[in-house]
Every structure is written in C-alpha cells, then in structure tokens.
Design a protein around this motif. Structure first.
Motif, short mmCIF file in Angstrom:
data_model
loop_
_atom_site.label_atom_id
_atom_site.label_comp_id
_atom_site.label_asym_id
_atom_site.label_seq_id
_atom_site.Cartn_x
_atom_site.Cartn_y
_atom_site.Cartn_z
N MET A 1 38.52 57.70 10.58
CA MET A 1 38.74 59.15 10.46
C MET A 1 40.20 59.48 10.22
O MET A 1 40.56 60.57 9.82
N MET A 2 41.07 58.52 10.54
CA MET A 2 42.50 58.75 10.29
C MET A 2 42.91 58.20 8.93
O MET A 2 44.00 58.49 8.45
N GLY A 3 42.07 57.35 8.34
CA GLY A 3 42.38 56.87 7.00
C GLY A 3 42.42 55.36 6.81
O GLY A 3 42.81 54.89 5.74
N PRO B 1 51.39 60.42 15.18
CA PRO B 1 50.05 60.13 14.64
C PRO B 1 49.35 61.38 14.12
O PRO B 1 49.44 62.43 14.72
N ARG B 2 48.69 61.23 12.97
CA ARG B 2 47.92 62.36 12.42
C ARG B 2 46.64 62.51 13.22
O ARG B 2 46.22 61.59 13.93
N LEU B 3 46.04 63.67 13.10
CA LEU B 3 44.76 63.89 13.79
C LEU B 3 43.64 63.33 12.92
O LEU B 3 43.77 63.27 11.70
N PRO B 4 42.54 62.92 13.53
CA PRO B 4 41.39 62.48 12.75
C PRO B 4 40.93 63.63 11.85
O PRO B 4 40.97 64.78 12.27
N LYS C 1 35.74 61.96 8.48
CA LYS C 1 34.65 61.66 9.39
C LYS C 1 33.32 61.66 8.64
O LYS C 1 32.52 60.74 8.75
N LEU C 2 33.12 62.69 7.83
CA LEU C 2 31.88 62.78 7.06
C LEU C 2 31.80 61.64 6.05
O LEU C 2 30.78 60.98 5.89
#
Ligand SMILES: Cc1cc2nc3c(=O)[nH]c(=O)nc-3n(C[C@H](O)[C@H](O)[C@H](O)COP(=O)(O)OP(=O)(O)OC[C@H]3O[C@@H](n4cnc5c(N)ncnc54)[C@H](O)[C@@H]3O)c2cc1C
Ligand SMILES: Nc1ncnc2c1ncn2[C@@H]1O[C@H](COP(=O)(O)O)[C@@H](O)[C@H]1O
Lengths: 405, 264
Positions: B74-76, B187-190, B195-196
């Motif tokens: 989800m973060m990449g 850190p970036r957020l998810p 997620k999808l």
C-alpha cells in the motif's frame, strides 16, 4: 519440526498453553496442539501445562570444549584517542565476573597513536591490555574493527566478550558474533557467571515489560553488550600489575569498500548521562513555560533537566534529554521526577539512580514503585515552595558564614 | 536499482500489558509493522523514485506476518516475500539473520541486489543486531544508524550516520546494507488507491526447501547459540517512604531530606 514434543494422548486441549504463550505461537490444528513459526522456544508453555504433556525436544548439538576458552575480554571504546567511560563500567563488571571464575580481565584497544591510553586502563585493574596501534584503525570502521577483534579472539580465546551498547558497540558486536557464529545478547542489565563459565545474561524484553535470562551454553566466545550508566565503573587499584601486549593485523586484511569521508563533532549538548543530579519532567507539566520552574530547581541543585518521551513529541524538550528505553540510561546521585507516571519504558532508564524522589498527585502512579521517596502531591504546590526553601536556606547559610567571619 | 527492505511484524507495544505472572496479555494487542521499518521502506521508495528499479520487501515470521507485506504494497513496494517455516521457529539473532540472508540471496538470484535497508532496531526486544549480522553473513559492508542519505547514484551511496557525539559521512559502492533512524525520511501514508490495486498481488512464500542451505541445524532453535532460560516480571526490592500532606509540608520534608543527603 517443532521445538517441543507433545504427548497427544494425555493432552486435554485445555488451551492454557495457548493463553500463556506470549508469541501467539500455539494453535489447535485437527484437534491437536501445534506450535507455529512464531515459537521462540521460551518454555512458558512447558511450565503452564498442568498435565505436563509438553516437553522440550532434547538438544543434541555439539558443545565446545569450554576449557579452551578462558578470561573476560572487554572492548575498549575510544573516539579520537579518548576512552569512552562505558569501558570502565564494562571493566567493573568484567572484573567481578573474572574473579568469580578465577580467571583474568583483559582489555582490547584499537586505534592509532593510542598507546598512552593503556596506563589508565591498567590503573583500573586490567590484567592485560591488547593493543592494535594501526593507522587503518584510527577511526571506527566496522569491518576493519571486526577483523582486528577477530584476530584478538583467535589469539587469546576469551570465554566472555563485553562490549558497550553504544552506536559503535551495537554496530561492531553483531558483526563479530556472526563471524564466530556465536551468541550475542544485547543491552544486558544484569550479568552473572556460572562455575562452568556460562554467562547468565538478563535483559528487558518487550519494551521493558518483562525480563529475560539468556544463556549461550554451547558456543564460545560468549558476547554481551551493556548500556552506558547501568553498571558500576571499575575502581582504581592500589598497585596495578597489568601488562601491555602489542598485536597487529596484516595490512592486506584491513580492506573494505566503505570509506569514511568526513567526521564532524556535534555541537556540545548537555549530556544527561553524565549529570549527577537530574530534575526529570513529564506530562504532569501543564504548559511549556512551566519548564522554567523545573529549570530553576535544577539550577539551584546544580543539576540538569531530563524528560519523558511525550514532552519531546510536543516539542518542549530535546531528544538528547530523553530518559528511558529508547532514550538514555542515567544513574545520578539524585533524580527528582515531576509529573511522571513511571511507565516501564521510562523506569528502565533511571531505576539505578541512587536517590529517587517522585512528585505525583496520583497515589497509584507506577513511579511510586521505584521511588525511594514518594511525594504524593501537586507539583505546582510543592516545587515553588521547595525552591523558596532552598533559596532561603542559602540566604541563611550566607548570613551564617558572614557572621562567622 | 535493486533495493531489498527487511520488515518485521511486532506487537504494538504501546498497549502491551503483563499479568501478575509476568505473562504478556495478548488479547486485543494489535500487530504493526516495526516503526523503524517504515523509515527503511520510505528510504527505499525515494531511492527508486530517483534511480528507477525495484523495491522488494521481505519478512520472516508466521503466516500472519504477511499483513506487513500488504501494508508495504500500500506504500508502493513492488514485490514481497515471506520466509515462513516451522523449521525457522525459535530463531535468535544469529539464526534470524542467517535465514534472512539466505532468503535475500534467493531473491537476488535473478537480478542481484544493490542495497539492503533495515530499520535501526525492532521494538519487541531484539535491539539493532539483525542488520549488521545480515551484512556480515553476506560479506558486504554496512553502515548502522544512518540519519540521512547525502548523495546516491546507481553505483554508490554516501550516507550520514549518527554516532552520538559525532556525525560521520561514509561512502560505499554497492552491494551494501544500511540501517536507518527516524531522521532519515518521513514515511508516506498507505494509499487507498494502491490498496485496491494490490489487493490480489502475490506474496511469495519461501520455506526451508527454497533456500540454498539444506542443513537444518543452521535454522530456528537449532541454529541459535542463545537460549532464553527464563522470563519474569521486573522485580522491585527497594526501601521506600511515601509522604502526603499539604504542599508546604511536602516541600519541608523534601528540603530536610535533601539536606540530610548533603545535596543542599
Ligand atoms: C517501545 C516504547 C519505548 C518507549 N520509550 C520511552 C522512553 O525511552 N522514555 C519515556 O519516557 N517514555 C518512553 N515510552 C513512552 C512511555 O510508555 C510513556 O508513555 C511515557 O513515559 C509517559 O510519560 P509521562 O510520565 O510524562 O506522562 P503520563 O504517563 O501522562 O504521566 C503524567 C503523570 O503526571 C501526573 N500529574 C499530572 N498533573 C500533576 C500535578 N499537577 N502534580 C503532580 N503530578 C501530576 C499524573 O498523575 C501522571 O501520573 C516508550 C513507549 C514505547 C511503546
Ligand atoms: N523477522 C524479521 N523479518 C524481517 N526483518 C527483520 C526481522 N527481524 C529483524 N529484521 C530487520 O532488522 C532490523 C533490526 O531488528 P532487531 O535486530 O530485531 O532490532 C529491523 O528493523 C528489520 O529491518
């Protein structure tokens, strides 16, 4: 294969082991108790099982000949030729362990033009100091340092190696332990030794919520790191008799792809680790400006300000001042906590202090479990009056001195 | 650039409680990604954005540890592996690092790897040893406690590390390993979109049979030189006095005691 054998015939699937397992590692699969990959072999389930059906599988690994590994070796940490004081604390503990098993205390010192430092080490009671005085070892470069320590271990075969849990020690010790495929226990707070030279290592686990005792029974050397300010430093001895032994590693072995290209000293910040008196502040302070009051008390006592983590998160205080598991360990002569609840993570960093005064208006606060003097009251009432009294006391003292003259 | 990130699932220790026997009360304790590993992952994602390449995450743990790989997706993160086998159970630092190193070598078989990134430590007990130990096992350089990436190219990296009293700048050519502090990045957020997109993304499982070393005694409890002999609640055996009363009385008592102790 699991680490335990289970007598399925007598197991009544009561589930007590599952509830007790701190790692969630026990499941019931096909009506059978089973350990999964989260098992850490801590043995709690064995003790918990009322029917005694869980048994550790006998470990038949080889054991080294422990007689071939003797003496306690301390890694002397130095930066720019200055010995880090944690070294003397390691020596204090190392001396105690060595005496207990009737062996010697040795110290290994790496660096360049550092031979003049050995006097101090010997004055603190080392039986031998192994010195690697080589240009390549001038600055801490983890691979080169690991190679020098490896050389020293191969030559001297110590039973136990103690390293400070500092940024240097925590980077170096795992490399050395891995090189010898031996055990390393980080951040020990209590160390003891058995007659057979097995080191009994105790350290906080789970963020300080429980303590674990850890042994390395089959391998040598045994390695442990210890935090600064947790143990008593070695005392100076009357007639030091230690000797200096010079070693060196072949230059071609001291190679690495990692190069240090710059070293800068950080601006000098107040180091609470070295403070003899600390006034520690927590979330019981209502406003940032109330820090002034704490600072005034600290100044009057000749002490420094320490802090819990939440105040740093609020931006009121600095990281360097944080006491606790993820901050610094301190053991001052006096610590006064103001509005601190005493979470295990905080207590882990200060419980060795000599005199702990805690002011908190909640009589149930955990800090009272460790405080020598529990002061149940409002800090806003107690502290200003205490400050007044100290100031008046000084006045009276000055008057007395004046009168005496 | 091929970047591998080691991430670990840990109990959310903020909420950990202990019962009177010193046992952890597990009910209702959530598992999270080790907070420092978020910084490791963010550092990897930023390097990829700069130089291209792949970010692969790896975790060792029970099957439910897959959750942290989902979070990394989800973060990449591009790819995710879980090392899970009952043969790995009971591993101490040495066995954990060895198993992770074996896993990392399997992942690196095809394209090699440039940089391995770990968090500086995990919050559930083991402190800061796994990263350096992996580097030693793989025979590559490491820099611990990296507080900033000063410069990076596809061949080498220059990092700043916090040594307490000094800041050092270290340079190395790949492959190498770093462990990072919370200063290195934010850190970036998810992302909900990711997620999808990654809901069905594969998570590869590596078991003992997938690893190059087929000697069982190097893994799990058997490969662990240290053993936990006993766990117990922290004890307290100190002499204590407790005072209550008015602010004035308390200040008085404190003052007198501090005098008695010759502090003032
Ligand atoms: C993995 C991990 C590591 C951590 N590491 C650390 C660490 O290293 N150091 C650290 O400090 N924390 C650490 N923490 C956080 C820790 O769990 C606590 O949250 C923190 O220590 C609480 O700080 P506190 O006592 O200031 O605040 P609180 O817990 O909110 O306590 C404030 C106290 O002040 C009292 N009070 C309020 N008003 C007054 C008044 N007028 N007069 C007197 N008393 C008053 C209250 O009764 C209360 O007991 C860590 C947490 C985790 C999960
Ligand atoms: N089981 C694991 N799986 C993946 N990575 C891990 C594991 N254990 C430790 N690590 C990595 O090693 C770092 C340091 O962990 P530790 O030595 O446990 O404090 C963590 O931040 C992770 O990057």
């Amino acid at each position: 294969m699991s680490n335990y054998s289970i007598d399925y015939v007598n197991c009544n699937l009561c589930g007590k082991c599952m509830d007790a397992c701190p790692f969630d590692a026990i499941e019931i699969v096909d009506e059978k108790v089973e350990m999964n990959a989260a098992c850490k072999a801590c043995g709690i389930c064995v003790d918990e099982c009322q029917k005694g059906v869980i048994e550790p599988i006998k470990d038949e690994r080889e054991v080294v000949n422990k007689d071939e590994w003797q003496d306690v070796l301390v890694f002397a940490e130095q930066l720019e030729g200055e010995i880090h004081p944690v070294t003397y604390e390691l020596m204090g503990k190392g001396r105690e362990l060595a005496n207990k098993i009737d062996q010697e205390l040795h110290v290994v010192l790496l660096g360049h033009n550092i031979t003049d430092q050995t006097d101090e080490i010997i004055a603190h009671g080392a039986d031998k100091v192994y010195v690697y005085d080589q240009e390549e070892l001038h600055h801490f470069n983890v691979e080169l340092y690991a190679t020098a320590i490896e050389d020293c271990v191969n030559r001297t075969q110590p039973a136990i190696i103690l390293v400070g849990a500092t940024s240097i020690g925590r980077s170096l010790a795992p490399r050395v332990a891995t090189r010898f495929r031996t055990g390393l226990t980080a951040d020990c707070t209590v160390l003891d030794v058995r007659e057979n030279t097995d080191l009994v290592q105790t350290r906080p686990a789970f963020g300080g919520n429980i303590m674990a005792t850890i042994l390395t029974t089959r391998n040598r050397p045994q390695m442990a790191t210890m935090r600064y300010k947790v143990m008593e430093p070695a005392k100076r001895v009357e007639d030091p008799t230690g000797e200096v032994v010079e070693f060196s590693v072949a230059e071609e072995k001291l190679k690495t792809r990692a190069n240090i290209i710059d070293i800068t000293k950080k601006p000098e910040v107040e180091s609470i680790e070295d403070a003899n008196i600390i006034v520690a502040v927590g979330r019981g302070l209502r406003e940032e400006k109330d820090l002034e009051m704490a600072r005034e008390l600290a100044d009057l006592l000749g002490g420094k300000i320490g802090t819990t983590r939440p105040l740093i998160e609020k931006g009121w205080t600095d990281h360097q001042q944080q006491i606790g598991l993820s901050g610094r360990s301190v053991r001052p002569e006096l610590i006064i906590t103001l509005g601190i609840s005493g979470a295990v993570q905080f207590v882990a960093g200060m419980q060795n202090s000599e005199n702990i005064f805690a002011i908190n208006n909640d009589p149930e606060a955990n800090i009272f479990d460790v405080a020598h003097y529990g002061i149940v009251g409002d800090l806003y009432e107690v502290v200003p009056q205490l400050i007044e009294k100290i100031k008046n006391g000084e006045e009276i003292f000055k008057e007395q001195v004046a009168a005496a003259k | 650039m091929e970047i591998l990130v080691c991430i670990k699932q840990v109990p959310d220790t903020k909420n950990v409680e202990v019962d009177e026997n010193g046992n952890l009360i597990r009910d209702g304790v959530d598992s999270i990604m080790n907070p420092y590993d978020l910084y490791a992952l963010e550092t990897a994602l930023q390097l990829k954005e700069e130089h291209g390449g792949t970010v692969t995450v790896i975790t060792m743990g029970p099957p439910q540890a897959k959750e942290v790989i989902r979070e990394a997706y989800m973060m990449g993160a591009d790819k995710g592996y879980i090392l899970s086998d009952i043969k790995f159970a009971g591993a101490d630092v040495l066995a954990t690092s060895y198993t992770l190193a074996q896993g990392l070598e399997v992942i690196g078989l095809k394209n090699g790897y440039d940089l391995i990134i770990c968090g500086m430590e995990s919050t559930d007990g083991d402190t800061a040893q796994v990263g350096p130990s992996i580097a030693e096992t793989l025979g590559i350089p490491h820099v611990a406690y990296v507080s900033s990436i000063e410069e990076s190219t596809v061949e080498k990296i220059v990092v700043e590390k916090d040594m307490g009293d000094t800041i050092e700048v270290v340079e190395f050519s790949y492959p190498g390993l770093i462990t990072v502090t919370k200063h290195v990045s934010q850190p970036r957020l998810p992302s909900y979109k990711l997620k999808l997109e990654t809901e069905d993304k594969e998570i590869k499982t590596l078991t003992f049979d997938d690893l190059a070393d087929d000697d069982e005694t190097n893994f799990g409890l058997k490969g662990s030189p240290t053993q936990v002999e006993r766990v117990f609640p922290p004890e307290d055996d100190i002499e204590q006095v407790v005072w209550d009363g008015s602010g004035e009385e308390l200040a008085d008592k404190m003052y007198n005691e501090l005098k008695e102790l010759k502090i003032i």
